[in-house]
Design a protein around this motif. Structure first.
Motif, PDB file in Angstrom:
ATOM      1  N   GLY A  57       1.121  -2.544  -6.350  1.00 28.02           N
ATOM      2  CA  GLY A  57       1.020  -2.219  -4.928  1.00 28.02           C
ATOM      3  C   GLY A  57      -0.331  -2.610  -4.352  1.00 28.02           C
ATOM      4  N   ALA A  58      -1.414  -2.312  -5.101  1.00 30.87           N
ATOM      5  CA  ALA A  58      -2.765  -2.645  -4.634  1.00 30.87           C
ATOM      6  C   ALA A  58      -2.945  -4.154  -4.505  1.00 30.87           C
ATOM      7  N   PHE A  59      -2.412  -4.929  -5.485  1.00 28.48           N
ATOM      8  CA  PHE A  59      -2.543  -6.388  -5.423  1.00 28.48           C
ATOM      9  C   PHE A  59      -1.818  -6.960  -4.213  1.00 28.48           C
ATOM     10  N   ILE A  60      -0.572  -6.531  -4.023  1.00 33.17           N
ATOM     11  CA  ILE A  60       0.214  -7.036  -2.884  1.00 33.17           C
ATOM     12  C   ILE A  60      -0.487  -6.707  -1.563  1.00 33.17           C
ATOM     13  N   PHE A 118       0.816  -1.208   0.000  1.00 35.07           N
ATOM     14  CA  PHE A 118       0.000   0.000   0.000  1.00 35.07           C
ATOM     15  C   PHE A 118       0.855   1.267   0.000  1.00 35.07           C
ATOM     16  N   ALA A 119       2.088   1.171   0.498  1.00 38.18           N
ATOM     17  CA  ALA A 119       3.009   2.314   0.408  1.00 38.18           C
ATOM     18  C   ALA A 119       3.358   2.572  -1.055  1.00 38.18           C
ATOM     19  N   ILE A 120       3.526   1.479  -1.805  1.00 36.62           N
ATOM     20  CA  ILE A 120       3.783   1.615  -3.251  1.00 36.62           C
ATOM     21  C   ILE A 120       2.565   2.258  -3.931  1.00 36.62           C
ATOM     22  N   TYR A 121       1.359   1.808  -3.517  1.00 38.58           N
ATOM     23  CA  TYR A 121       0.133   2.374  -4.077  1.00 38.58           C
ATOM     24  C   TYR A 121       0.030   3.871  -3.755  1.00 38.58           C
ATOM     25  N   GLY A 122       0.312   4.242  -2.502  1.00 40.41           N
ATOM     26  CA  GLY A 122       0.252   5.651  -2.092  1.00 40.41           C
ATOM     27  C   GLY A 122       1.274   6.496  -2.835  1.00 40.41           C
ATOM     28  N   PHE A 178      -4.400   1.469   5.725  1.00 41.55           N
ATOM     29  CA  PHE A 178      -3.073   1.453   5.089  1.00 41.55           C
ATOM     30  C   PHE A 178      -3.106   2.155   3.736  1.00 41.55           C
ATOM     31  N   ARG A 179      -4.046   1.715   2.881  1.00 43.75           N
ATOM     32  CA  ARG A 179      -4.059   2.216   1.501  1.00 43.75           C
ATOM     33  C   ARG A 179      -4.363   3.708   1.429  1.00 43.75           C
ATOM     34  N   GLU A 180      -5.497   4.083   2.060  1.00 41.78           N
ATOM     35  CA  GLU A 180      -5.887   5.491   1.977  1.00 41.78           C
ATOM     36  C   GLU A 180      -5.017   6.356   2.891  1.00 41.78           C
ATOM     37  N   GLY A 181      -4.629   5.790   4.041  1.00 39.16           N
ATOM     38  CA  GLY A 181      -3.769   6.550   4.954  1.00 39.16           C
ATOM     39  C   GLY A 181      -2.429   6.881   4.320  1.00 39.16           C
ATOM     40  N   LEU A 182      -1.821   5.885   3.670  1.00 40.30           N
ATOM     41  CA  LEU A 182      -0.526   6.118   3.028  1.00 40.30           C
ATOM     42  C   LEU A 182      -0.687   7.017   1.802  1.00 40.30           C
ATOM     43  N   THR A 183      -1.857   6.938   1.150  1.00 38.96           N
ATOM     44  CA  THR A 183      -2.133   7.853   0.031  1.00 38.96           C
ATOM     45  C   THR A 183      -2.173   9.293   0.531  1.00 38.96           C
ATOM     46  N   VAL A 184      -2.874   9.519   1.652  1.00 37.15           N
ATOM     47  CA  VAL A 184      -2.945  10.857   2.245  1.00 37.15           C
ATOM     48  C   VAL A 184      -1.555  11.341   2.635  1.00 37.15           C
ATOM     49  N   VAL A 185      -0.762  10.434   3.244  1.00 37.71           N
ATOM     50  CA  VAL A 185       0.609  10.804   3.651  1.00 37.71           C
ATOM     51  C   VAL A 185       1.436  11.202   2.429  1.00 37.71           C
ATOM     52  N   SER A 188      -2.347  -9.591   0.866  1.00 35.49           N
ATOM     53  CA  SER A 188      -1.717  -9.771   2.177  1.00 35.49           C
ATOM     54  C   SER A 188      -2.707  -9.536   3.305  1.00 35.49           C
ATOM     55  N   ILE A 189      -3.493  -8.451   3.206  1.00 32.58           N
ATOM     56  CA  ILE A 189      -4.415  -8.138   4.295  1.00 32.58           C
ATOM     57  C   ILE A 189      -5.565  -9.132   4.335  1.00 32.58           C
ATOM     58  N   ALA A 190      -5.973  -9.652   3.166  1.00 38.75           N
ATOM     59  CA  ALA A 190      -7.027 -10.675   3.143  1.00 38.75           C
ATOM     60  C   ALA A 190      -6.534 -11.949   3.830  1.00 38.75           C
ATOM     61  N   TYR A 191      -5.275 -12.310   3.604  1.00 39.43           N
ATOM     62  CA  TYR A 191      -4.694 -13.488   4.248  1.00 39.43           C
ATOM     63  C   TYR A 191      -4.669 -13.310   5.765  1.00 39.43           C
ATOM     64  N   VAL A 192      -4.243 -12.143   6.211  1.00 39.54           N
ATOM     65  CA  VAL A 192      -4.214 -11.847   7.654  1.00 39.54           C
ATOM     66  C   VAL A 192      -5.612 -11.956   8.238  1.00 39.54           C
ATOM     67  N   GLY A 193      -6.590 -11.356   7.551  1.00 39.96           N
ATOM     68  CA  GLY A 193      -7.956 -11.332   8.046  1.00 39.96           C
ATOM     69  C   GLY A 193      -8.540 -12.719   8.205  1.00 39.96           C
ATOM     70  N   ARG A 194      -8.389 -13.569   7.191  1.00 38.11           N
ATOM     71  CA  ARG A 194      -8.959 -14.911   7.275  1.00 38.11           C
ATOM     72  C   ARG A 194      -8.253 -15.746   8.335  1.00 38.11           C
ATOM     73  N   GLU A 195      -6.963 -15.537   8.493  1.00 38.42           N
ATOM     74  CA  GLU A 195      -6.221 -16.261   9.524  1.00 38.42           C
ATOM     75  C   GLU A 195      -6.709 -15.856  10.918  1.00 38.42           C
ATOM     76  N   VAL A 196      -6.924 -14.568  11.117  1.00 39.34           N
ATOM     77  CA  VAL A 196      -7.433 -14.072  12.408  1.00 39.34           C
ATOM     78  C   VAL A 196      -8.817 -14.648  12.680  1.00 39.34           C
ATOM     79  N   ILE A 197      -9.681 -14.626  11.679  1.00 39.22           N
ATOM     80  CA  ILE A 197     -11.041 -15.121  11.857  1.00 39.22           C
ATOM     81  C   ILE A 197     -11.032 -16.611  12.144  1.00 39.22           C
ATOM     82  N   HIS A 198     -10.186 -17.347  11.435  1.00 40.94           N
ATOM     83  CA  HIS A 198     -10.091 -18.793  11.675  1.00 40.94           C
ATOM     84  C   HIS A 198      -9.701 -19.073  13.123  1.00 40.94           C
TER      85      HIS A 198
END
Length: 593
Positions: free
Chosen positions: A90-93, A44-48, A156-163, A97-107
């Motif tokens: 950047g958006a794909f990475i 997301f830093a790359i995206y921003g 991450f995405r929008e925050g780093l874009t704003v930064v 990554s965040i989808a993987y984290v989310g599903r792991e947390v939920i599991h």
């Protein structure tokens, strides 16, 4: 103290816990995934950076056109392609990554909650409906998913874009940027006020979902009773009331979100209009080029979208926090106490010594001064009117209920000194409310720790319980699926399978709570013969009303209002001409056999 009361301190304490503390605990489930978080952040830093480069590219285009340097068109054309490729990668990475984290947390969270539910004491289930608990495992967990995935992704995405955009704006003109940033505190105040409101409403929505699930679950399971007794309209009304409550709470949340976003946008628009007005002043413009000025205004305009999305994060996070709070209440609830250190290898005499019991949260003594000995290998029958305490007394042996007064001993040792696992492994249970799982007949007979039983052993247990009498007529035999809670079988067939399960378990203690209540007279005679074989040499506690089950017991215990009023053999109690004799006469007169 009831389960509800026991848990109430944690519940009230949870309400005092700050939203950040709850969210931090939730994020603790992702702590071990910090490398994936890092990859997500980089993506997301790359995206921003790509967003900031878009503004820089516009500045270069305007300056190039103004100067007439058209030989730069090859570079500018290639640059725009490069910027979009950079943003896409950047958006794909970041998204993956965040989808993987989310599903792991939920599991992890979902499995932990389910495992906790398997360990909670019976009184917890008495104070929480199945619909409420299912809503926690389904709806509430999904709300947590959004707070972990979508919220952090946007953050991450929008925050780093704003930064990135603010950094570029500071680079172009720090005076103008400070004017724009001045709206920040007002935006923060609006977001904070909305956050508190949305958290409260989200909690109410989750409670209303539990009411919906409960109403639907009960109506679906009891559809026959609903239709026979004309409860259709009442159930419709109950479900509609729960659904309306959910709709009302949800619309209140929509109003809060819908007001929050335009207010934020208005504050940003005010900052932009002031920016444009002051930007025309020579002292503020300084040495900015036309391209720089256009790029600055473009960057300021581009910030409005990520800022709006960032304010939407508040509602997602607050819903997730409210959901996490309800899940943590389950995880923090007190589980069954297993203080025993000894292993029960051999079952000898069982003794109830001046035992009393009241259900948690009530003052009424369900059992009073119970003195009873169960010699090893003998059959003890409990007789009495409904509500006399028979089932409650039987439930103490496997420790489904704790908190009795007096003593409950096995082999002369307190029952609670043995581990729950070793105690329950020595007990088989067959009750009138047979529980079957949505598998095959064979899987239901060889359930749990018996799952590795051979086909021969399962077949022998099935034959002993007269299961094969109806299984032989089924197309898949023992491998026929029974449906949810055995819905594809009759009550008598379900009870035979439960008896076969107890036979296969081969435990030294057998509890039969109206085990033949769902059988017709002919089937009962067959099952009674099978049970007599199973009961031989085992300590058996029988709760029954039929004489055929009671008369052959070694000891018959007559209960009334939680007390033992008579005990002895069948012949001894008949000679006493007391309560059992009256019961025997009544049964003889009404027994159709």
């Amino acid at each position: 103290m009831s389960a509800h009361e026991q848990n109430s301190p944690s519940v009230s304490g949870a309400s005092e816990i700050s939203a950040w503390q709850i969210y931090r605990r939730l994020l603790g489930y992702a702590k071990h995934l910090w490398p994936v978080f890092l990859v997500c952040f980089i993506g997301f830093a790359i995206y921003g950076a790509g967003q900031a480069l878009s503004a820089k590219w516009l500045e270069m285009v305007v300056d190039t056109v103004q100067k007439g340097a058209y030989d730069q068109r090859y570079f500018l054309a290639s640059a725009v392609l490069g910027i979009f490729v950079l943003r896409g990668v950047g958006a794909f990475i970041g998204n993956y990554s965040i989808a993987y984290v989310g599903r792991e947390v939920i599991h992890r969270l979902r499995t932990q909650v389910f495992e906790q539910l398997l360990l909670l004491p019976s009184q917890y289930y008495s104070h929480h409906s199945s619909g409420e608990l299912l809503a926690k495992l389904t709806y509430n967990v999904e709300q947590v998913t959004e707070s972990v995935t979508n919220a952090i992704k946007v953050l991450f995405r929008e925050g780093l874009t704003v930064v990135g955009l603010l950094g570029y704006m500071f680079y172009l003109n720090w005076k103008l940027t400070l004017i724009f940033v001045a709206a920040g505190p007002l935006i923060g105040l609006v977001v904070s006020m909305a956050a508190r409101r949305m958290r409260k409403l989200s909690k109410r929505i989750q409670e209303s979902v539990g009411d919906i699930t409960e109403a639907a679950s009960e109506s679906i399971k009891g559809y026959q009773v609903v239709r026979i007794f004309g409860g259709t309209e009442a159930e419709k009304q109950r479900f509609e009331t729960a659904s309306i409550k959910n709709k009302q709470q949800f619309m209140k949340l929509v109003v809060t979100k819908s007001l929050n976003t335009p207010i934020i946008q208005m504050l940003v628009a005010l900052a932009l209009s002031m920016l444009l007005f002051l930007a025309m002043h020579p002292d503020v413009m300084g040495t900015m080029s036309t391209g720089g000025f256009v790029a600055f205004l473009t960057a300021a305009g581009m910030i409005t979208k990520p800022l709006r999305l960032l304010t939407d994060v508040t509602s997602i996070v607050q819903k997730g926090i409210a959901a996490a709070e309800s899940l943590f209440e389950v995880l923090d609830a007190t589980v069954e106490e297993d203080t025993g250190a000894r292993v029960l290898d051999e079952v000898g005499e069982i003794e109830f010594r001046h035992l009393g019991f009241a259900y948690p949260g009530t003052d009424k003594q369900v059992l009073q001064d119970i003195c009873l000995r169960l010699p090893p290998g003998k059959t003890v029958a409990l007789v009495g009117r409904s509500g006399s305490g028979k089932t409650t007394l039987a439930s103490l042996l496997p420790r489904f209920n704790d908190g009795w007064s007096g003593d409950l001993l096995i082999n002369g040792e307190p029952l609670e000194s043995f581990t729950l696992e070793s105690l329950r492994s020595n007990i088989s249970l067959v009750n009138q409310n047979v529980v079957l799982f949505n598998g095959t007949i064979a899987e239901n007979i060889a359930y749990g720790s018996m799952a590795g039983a051979s086909e021969t052993a399962i077949l022998a247990a099935a034959e002993a319980a007269h299961v094969m009498e109806f299984v032989e007529r089924l197309p898949d035999g023992l491998h026929t699926r029974v449906g949810e809670n055995g819905v594809l079988l009759s009550g008598g067939q379900r009870q035979r399978i439960a008896i076969a399960r107890a036979i296969l378990n081969d435990a030294p203690i057998l509890i039969l709570d109206e085990a033949t209540s769902a059988l017709d007279t002919t089937s009962e005679r067959h099952i009674q013969e099978a049970l007599e074989g199973v009961m031989r040499g085992r300590t058996t506690l029988v709760i029954a009303h039929r004489l055929s089950t009671i008369e052959k017991a070694d000891i018959i215990v007559v209960m009334d209002n939680g007390r033992i009023v008579e005990q002895g053999s069948h012949s001894e109690l008949l000679e006493q001409q007391g309560a059992y004799a009256q019961f025997h006469i009544l049964q003889t007169d009404t027994d159709p056999s």
